[in-house]
Design an enzyme around this catalytic site. Structure first.
Site, PDB file in Angstrom:
ATOM      1  N   ALA A  33     -18.637  -5.236 -10.278  1.00 53.00           N
ATOM      2  CA  ALA A  33     -19.178  -6.414 -11.181  1.00 53.00           C
ATOM      3  C   ALA A  33     -17.897  -7.554 -11.376  1.00 53.00           C
ATOM      4  O   ALA A  33     -17.084  -7.759 -12.410  1.00 53.00           O
ATOM      5  CB  ALA A  33     -19.443  -5.972 -12.789  1.00 53.00           C
ATOM      6  N   LEU A  34     -17.527  -7.952 -10.214  1.00 50.74           N
ATOM      7  CA  LEU A  34     -16.364  -8.523  -9.731  1.00 50.74           C
ATOM      8  C   LEU A  34     -16.376 -10.045 -10.390  1.00 50.74           C
ATOM      9  O   LEU A  34     -17.519 -10.654 -10.454  1.00 50.74           O
ATOM     10  CB  LEU A  34     -15.951  -8.809  -8.225  1.00 50.74           C
ATOM     11  CG  LEU A  34     -15.923  -7.378  -7.671  1.00 50.74           C
ATOM     12  CD1 LEU A  34     -15.566  -7.610  -6.247  1.00 50.74           C
ATOM     13  CD2 LEU A  34     -14.841  -6.854  -8.433  1.00 50.74           C
ATOM     14  N   HIS A  38     -10.737 -10.161 -10.853  1.00 56.48           N
ATOM     15  CA  HIS A  38     -10.464  -9.320  -9.643  1.00 56.48           C
ATOM     16  C   HIS A  38     -10.088 -10.286  -8.530  1.00 56.48           C
ATOM     17  O   HIS A  38      -9.138 -10.035  -7.700  1.00 56.48           O
ATOM     18  CB  HIS A  38     -11.577  -8.643  -9.446  1.00 56.48           C
ATOM     19  CG  HIS A  38     -12.259  -7.935 -10.407  1.00 56.48           C
ATOM     20  ND1 HIS A  38     -13.392  -8.227 -11.110  1.00 56.48           N
ATOM     21  CD2 HIS A  38     -11.682  -6.794 -10.866  1.00 56.48           C
ATOM     22  CE1 HIS A  38     -13.659  -7.112 -11.984  1.00 56.48           C
ATOM     23  NE2 HIS A  38     -12.627  -6.239 -11.895  1.00 56.48           N
ATOM     24  N   SER A 191     -15.427  -7.408 -16.797  1.00 56.37           N
ATOM     25  CA  SER A 191     -16.822  -6.962 -16.291  1.00 56.37           C
ATOM     26  C   SER A 191     -17.805  -6.698 -17.574  1.00 56.37           C
ATOM     27  O   SER A 191     -18.958  -7.042 -17.336  1.00 56.37           O
ATOM     28  CB  SER A 191     -17.020  -5.821 -15.271  1.00 56.37           C
ATOM     29  OG  SER A 191     -15.896  -6.011 -14.428  1.00 56.37           O
TER      30      SER A 191
HETATM   31  P1  AMP Z   1     -11.649  -3.044 -13.296  1.00 58.76           P
HETATM   32  O1  AMP Z   1     -12.480  -3.378 -12.131  1.00 58.76           O
HETATM   33  O2  AMP Z   1     -11.907  -3.557 -14.483  1.00 58.76           O
HETATM   34  O3  AMP Z   1     -10.937  -1.490 -13.150  1.00 58.76           O
HETATM   35  O4  AMP Z   1     -10.284  -4.030 -12.933  1.00 58.76           O
HETATM   36  C1  AMP Z   1      -9.752  -3.693 -11.731  1.00 58.76           C
HETATM   37  C2  AMP Z   1      -8.262  -4.512 -11.762  1.00 58.76           C
HETATM   38  O5  AMP Z   1      -8.578  -5.933 -12.049  1.00 58.76           O
HETATM   39  C3  AMP Z   1      -7.293  -4.116 -12.609  1.00 58.76           C
HETATM   40  O6  AMP Z   1      -6.094  -3.928 -12.014  1.00 58.76           O
HETATM   41  C4  AMP Z   1      -7.697  -4.913 -13.850  1.00 58.76           C
HETATM   42  O7  AMP Z   1      -6.557  -5.214 -14.685  1.00 58.76           O
HETATM   43  C5  AMP Z   1      -7.835  -6.325 -12.912  1.00 58.76           C
HETATM   44  N1  AMP Z   1      -8.449  -7.291 -13.817  1.00 58.76           N
HETATM   45  C6  AMP Z   1      -9.431  -7.062 -14.873  1.00 58.76           C
HETATM   46  N2  AMP Z   1      -9.919  -8.298 -15.366  1.00 58.76           N
HETATM   47  C7  AMP Z   1      -8.833  -9.083 -14.997  1.00 58.76           C
HETATM   48  C8  AMP Z   1      -8.646 -10.388 -15.635  1.00 58.76           C
HETATM   49  N3  AMP Z   1      -9.083 -11.147 -16.390  1.00 58.76           N
HETATM   50  N4  AMP Z   1      -7.456 -11.249 -14.859  1.00 58.76           N
HETATM   51  C9  AMP Z   1      -6.817 -10.458 -14.022  1.00 58.76           C
HETATM   52  N5  AMP Z   1      -6.981  -9.293 -13.659  1.00 58.76           N
HETATM   53  C10 AMP Z   1      -8.030  -8.606 -14.331  1.00 58.76           C
END
Ligand code: AMP
Length: 284
Positions: A33-34, A38, A191
């Site tokens: 759900a990028l 991401h 997401s």
């Molecule tokens: P997730 O898909 O939520 O597990 O996130 C994957 C990676 O993206 C993790 O390292 C998160 O900390 C990073 N991430 C999620 N949201 C953000 C954001 N708003 N800004 C920067 N990095 C993010």
């Protein structure tokens, strides 16, 4: 972009890529759900000249709340297009059986001590155990030189740093923490934001405003007072705040009061309906 569902295929591909040149592997683990947050990590890896590897795997073992897992947003086709457009080289899309071939229970787990019992650790029992399991497994699979994570998940960044040490890989893997990417009203991209209703979305920027006020008031107020103001305001507007906390940014030891001799981080977790949101801001 080359997409792999089988771990062995990915590993063969990476071996060949590594053999043909000196480029190193930069890894961005995600749950899909990028969004632009991401993508900022992908761009950071690309800017570093890495062979950029992303993974999308919604890891069941890190969800303490089954319905959060069941409702976790998924947009795999859009995610693939976005990653390809942004120049990601390799995407790993493994099944649960690929990640946990002997079942989740047989996976080695890691403890993070103090971090397991505070903030996200306290409010999501078992969460970091699951994060540790999946990240250890993914690091083993991808064998990256660089890993890129977002400051948005501040405590998770420290957990992953500790995990890399526990695995004895601190000399092999360099961890880069990238800044939080926000919407125009300050809401940290997530997401889970997709699950907010329109009225909830209109309110959600309040978490960021609270962080800004915690930062702004450090000179002339007590944190305890600001903390209560934020908890009250969030509640009044219909959030269910779980914590509004202040900690030492180096090791996340909790602070009762502002301590200007330290680099501090303010952290908030609050629910809007059944959507749980977290955010943080480094202050000072
Ligand atoms: P997730 O898909 O939520 O597990 O996130 C994957 C990676 O993206 C993790 O390292 C998160 O900390 C990073 N991430 C999620 N949201 C953000 C954001 N708003 N800004 C920067 N990095 C993010």
């Amino acid at each position: 972009m080359v997409i792999f569902k089988k771990i062995s295929d990915l590993q063969n591909h990476l071996l060949k890529l590594r053999a043909t040149g000196s480029r190193r592997v930069g890894f961005v683990p995600t749950m899909g759900a990028l969004h632009a947050g991401h993508i900022s990590l992908i761009n950071r890896a690309r800017a570093n000249g890495d062979i950029t590897v992303a993974s999308i795997f919604v890891n069941p073992t890190q969800f303490n709340d089954r319905s959060d897992f069941d409702k976790y947003p998924s947009s795999i086709e859009d995610d693939i297009s976005l990653l390809a457009e942004e120049g990601c080289d390799v995407l790993l899309l493994p099944s649960e059986e690929e990640v946990y071939p002997e079942g989740e229970q047989k996976m080695q787990s890691y403890g993070f001590g103090y971090l397991d019992g505070i903030l996200e650790g306290a409010h999501r029992p078992g969460h970091f155990k699951g994060v540790g399991q999946v990240v250890a497994r993914l690091l083993d699979i991808v064998n990256p030189d660089f890993v890129y994570v977002g400051q948005k998940d501040f405590q998770q960044c420290i957990v992953i740093r500790n995990l890399i040490s526990l695995l004895g890989k601190e000399n092999e893997i360099s961890l880069t923490v990238c800044p939080t990417i926000r919407e125009a009203d300050g809401l940290a991209m997530s997401s889970r934001n997709r699950r907010l209703t329109e009225p909830q979305r209109a309110l959600a920027g309040l978490i960021y405003q609270c962080l800004v006020s915690i930062q702004a008031k450090q000179m002339d107020s007590s944190f305890k007072i600001v903390q209560k103001e934020c908890m009250d305001l969030l509640e009044e507007k219909g959030f269910l705040p779980e914590y509004v906390s202040l900690a030492d940014a180096a090791d996340l030891s909790l602070l009762e009061e502002y301590d200007k001799s330290k680099k501090m981080v303010a952290l908030i977790a609050a629910k809007l309906g059944d959507v749980r949101l977290i955010d943080n801001m480094v202050i000072n």
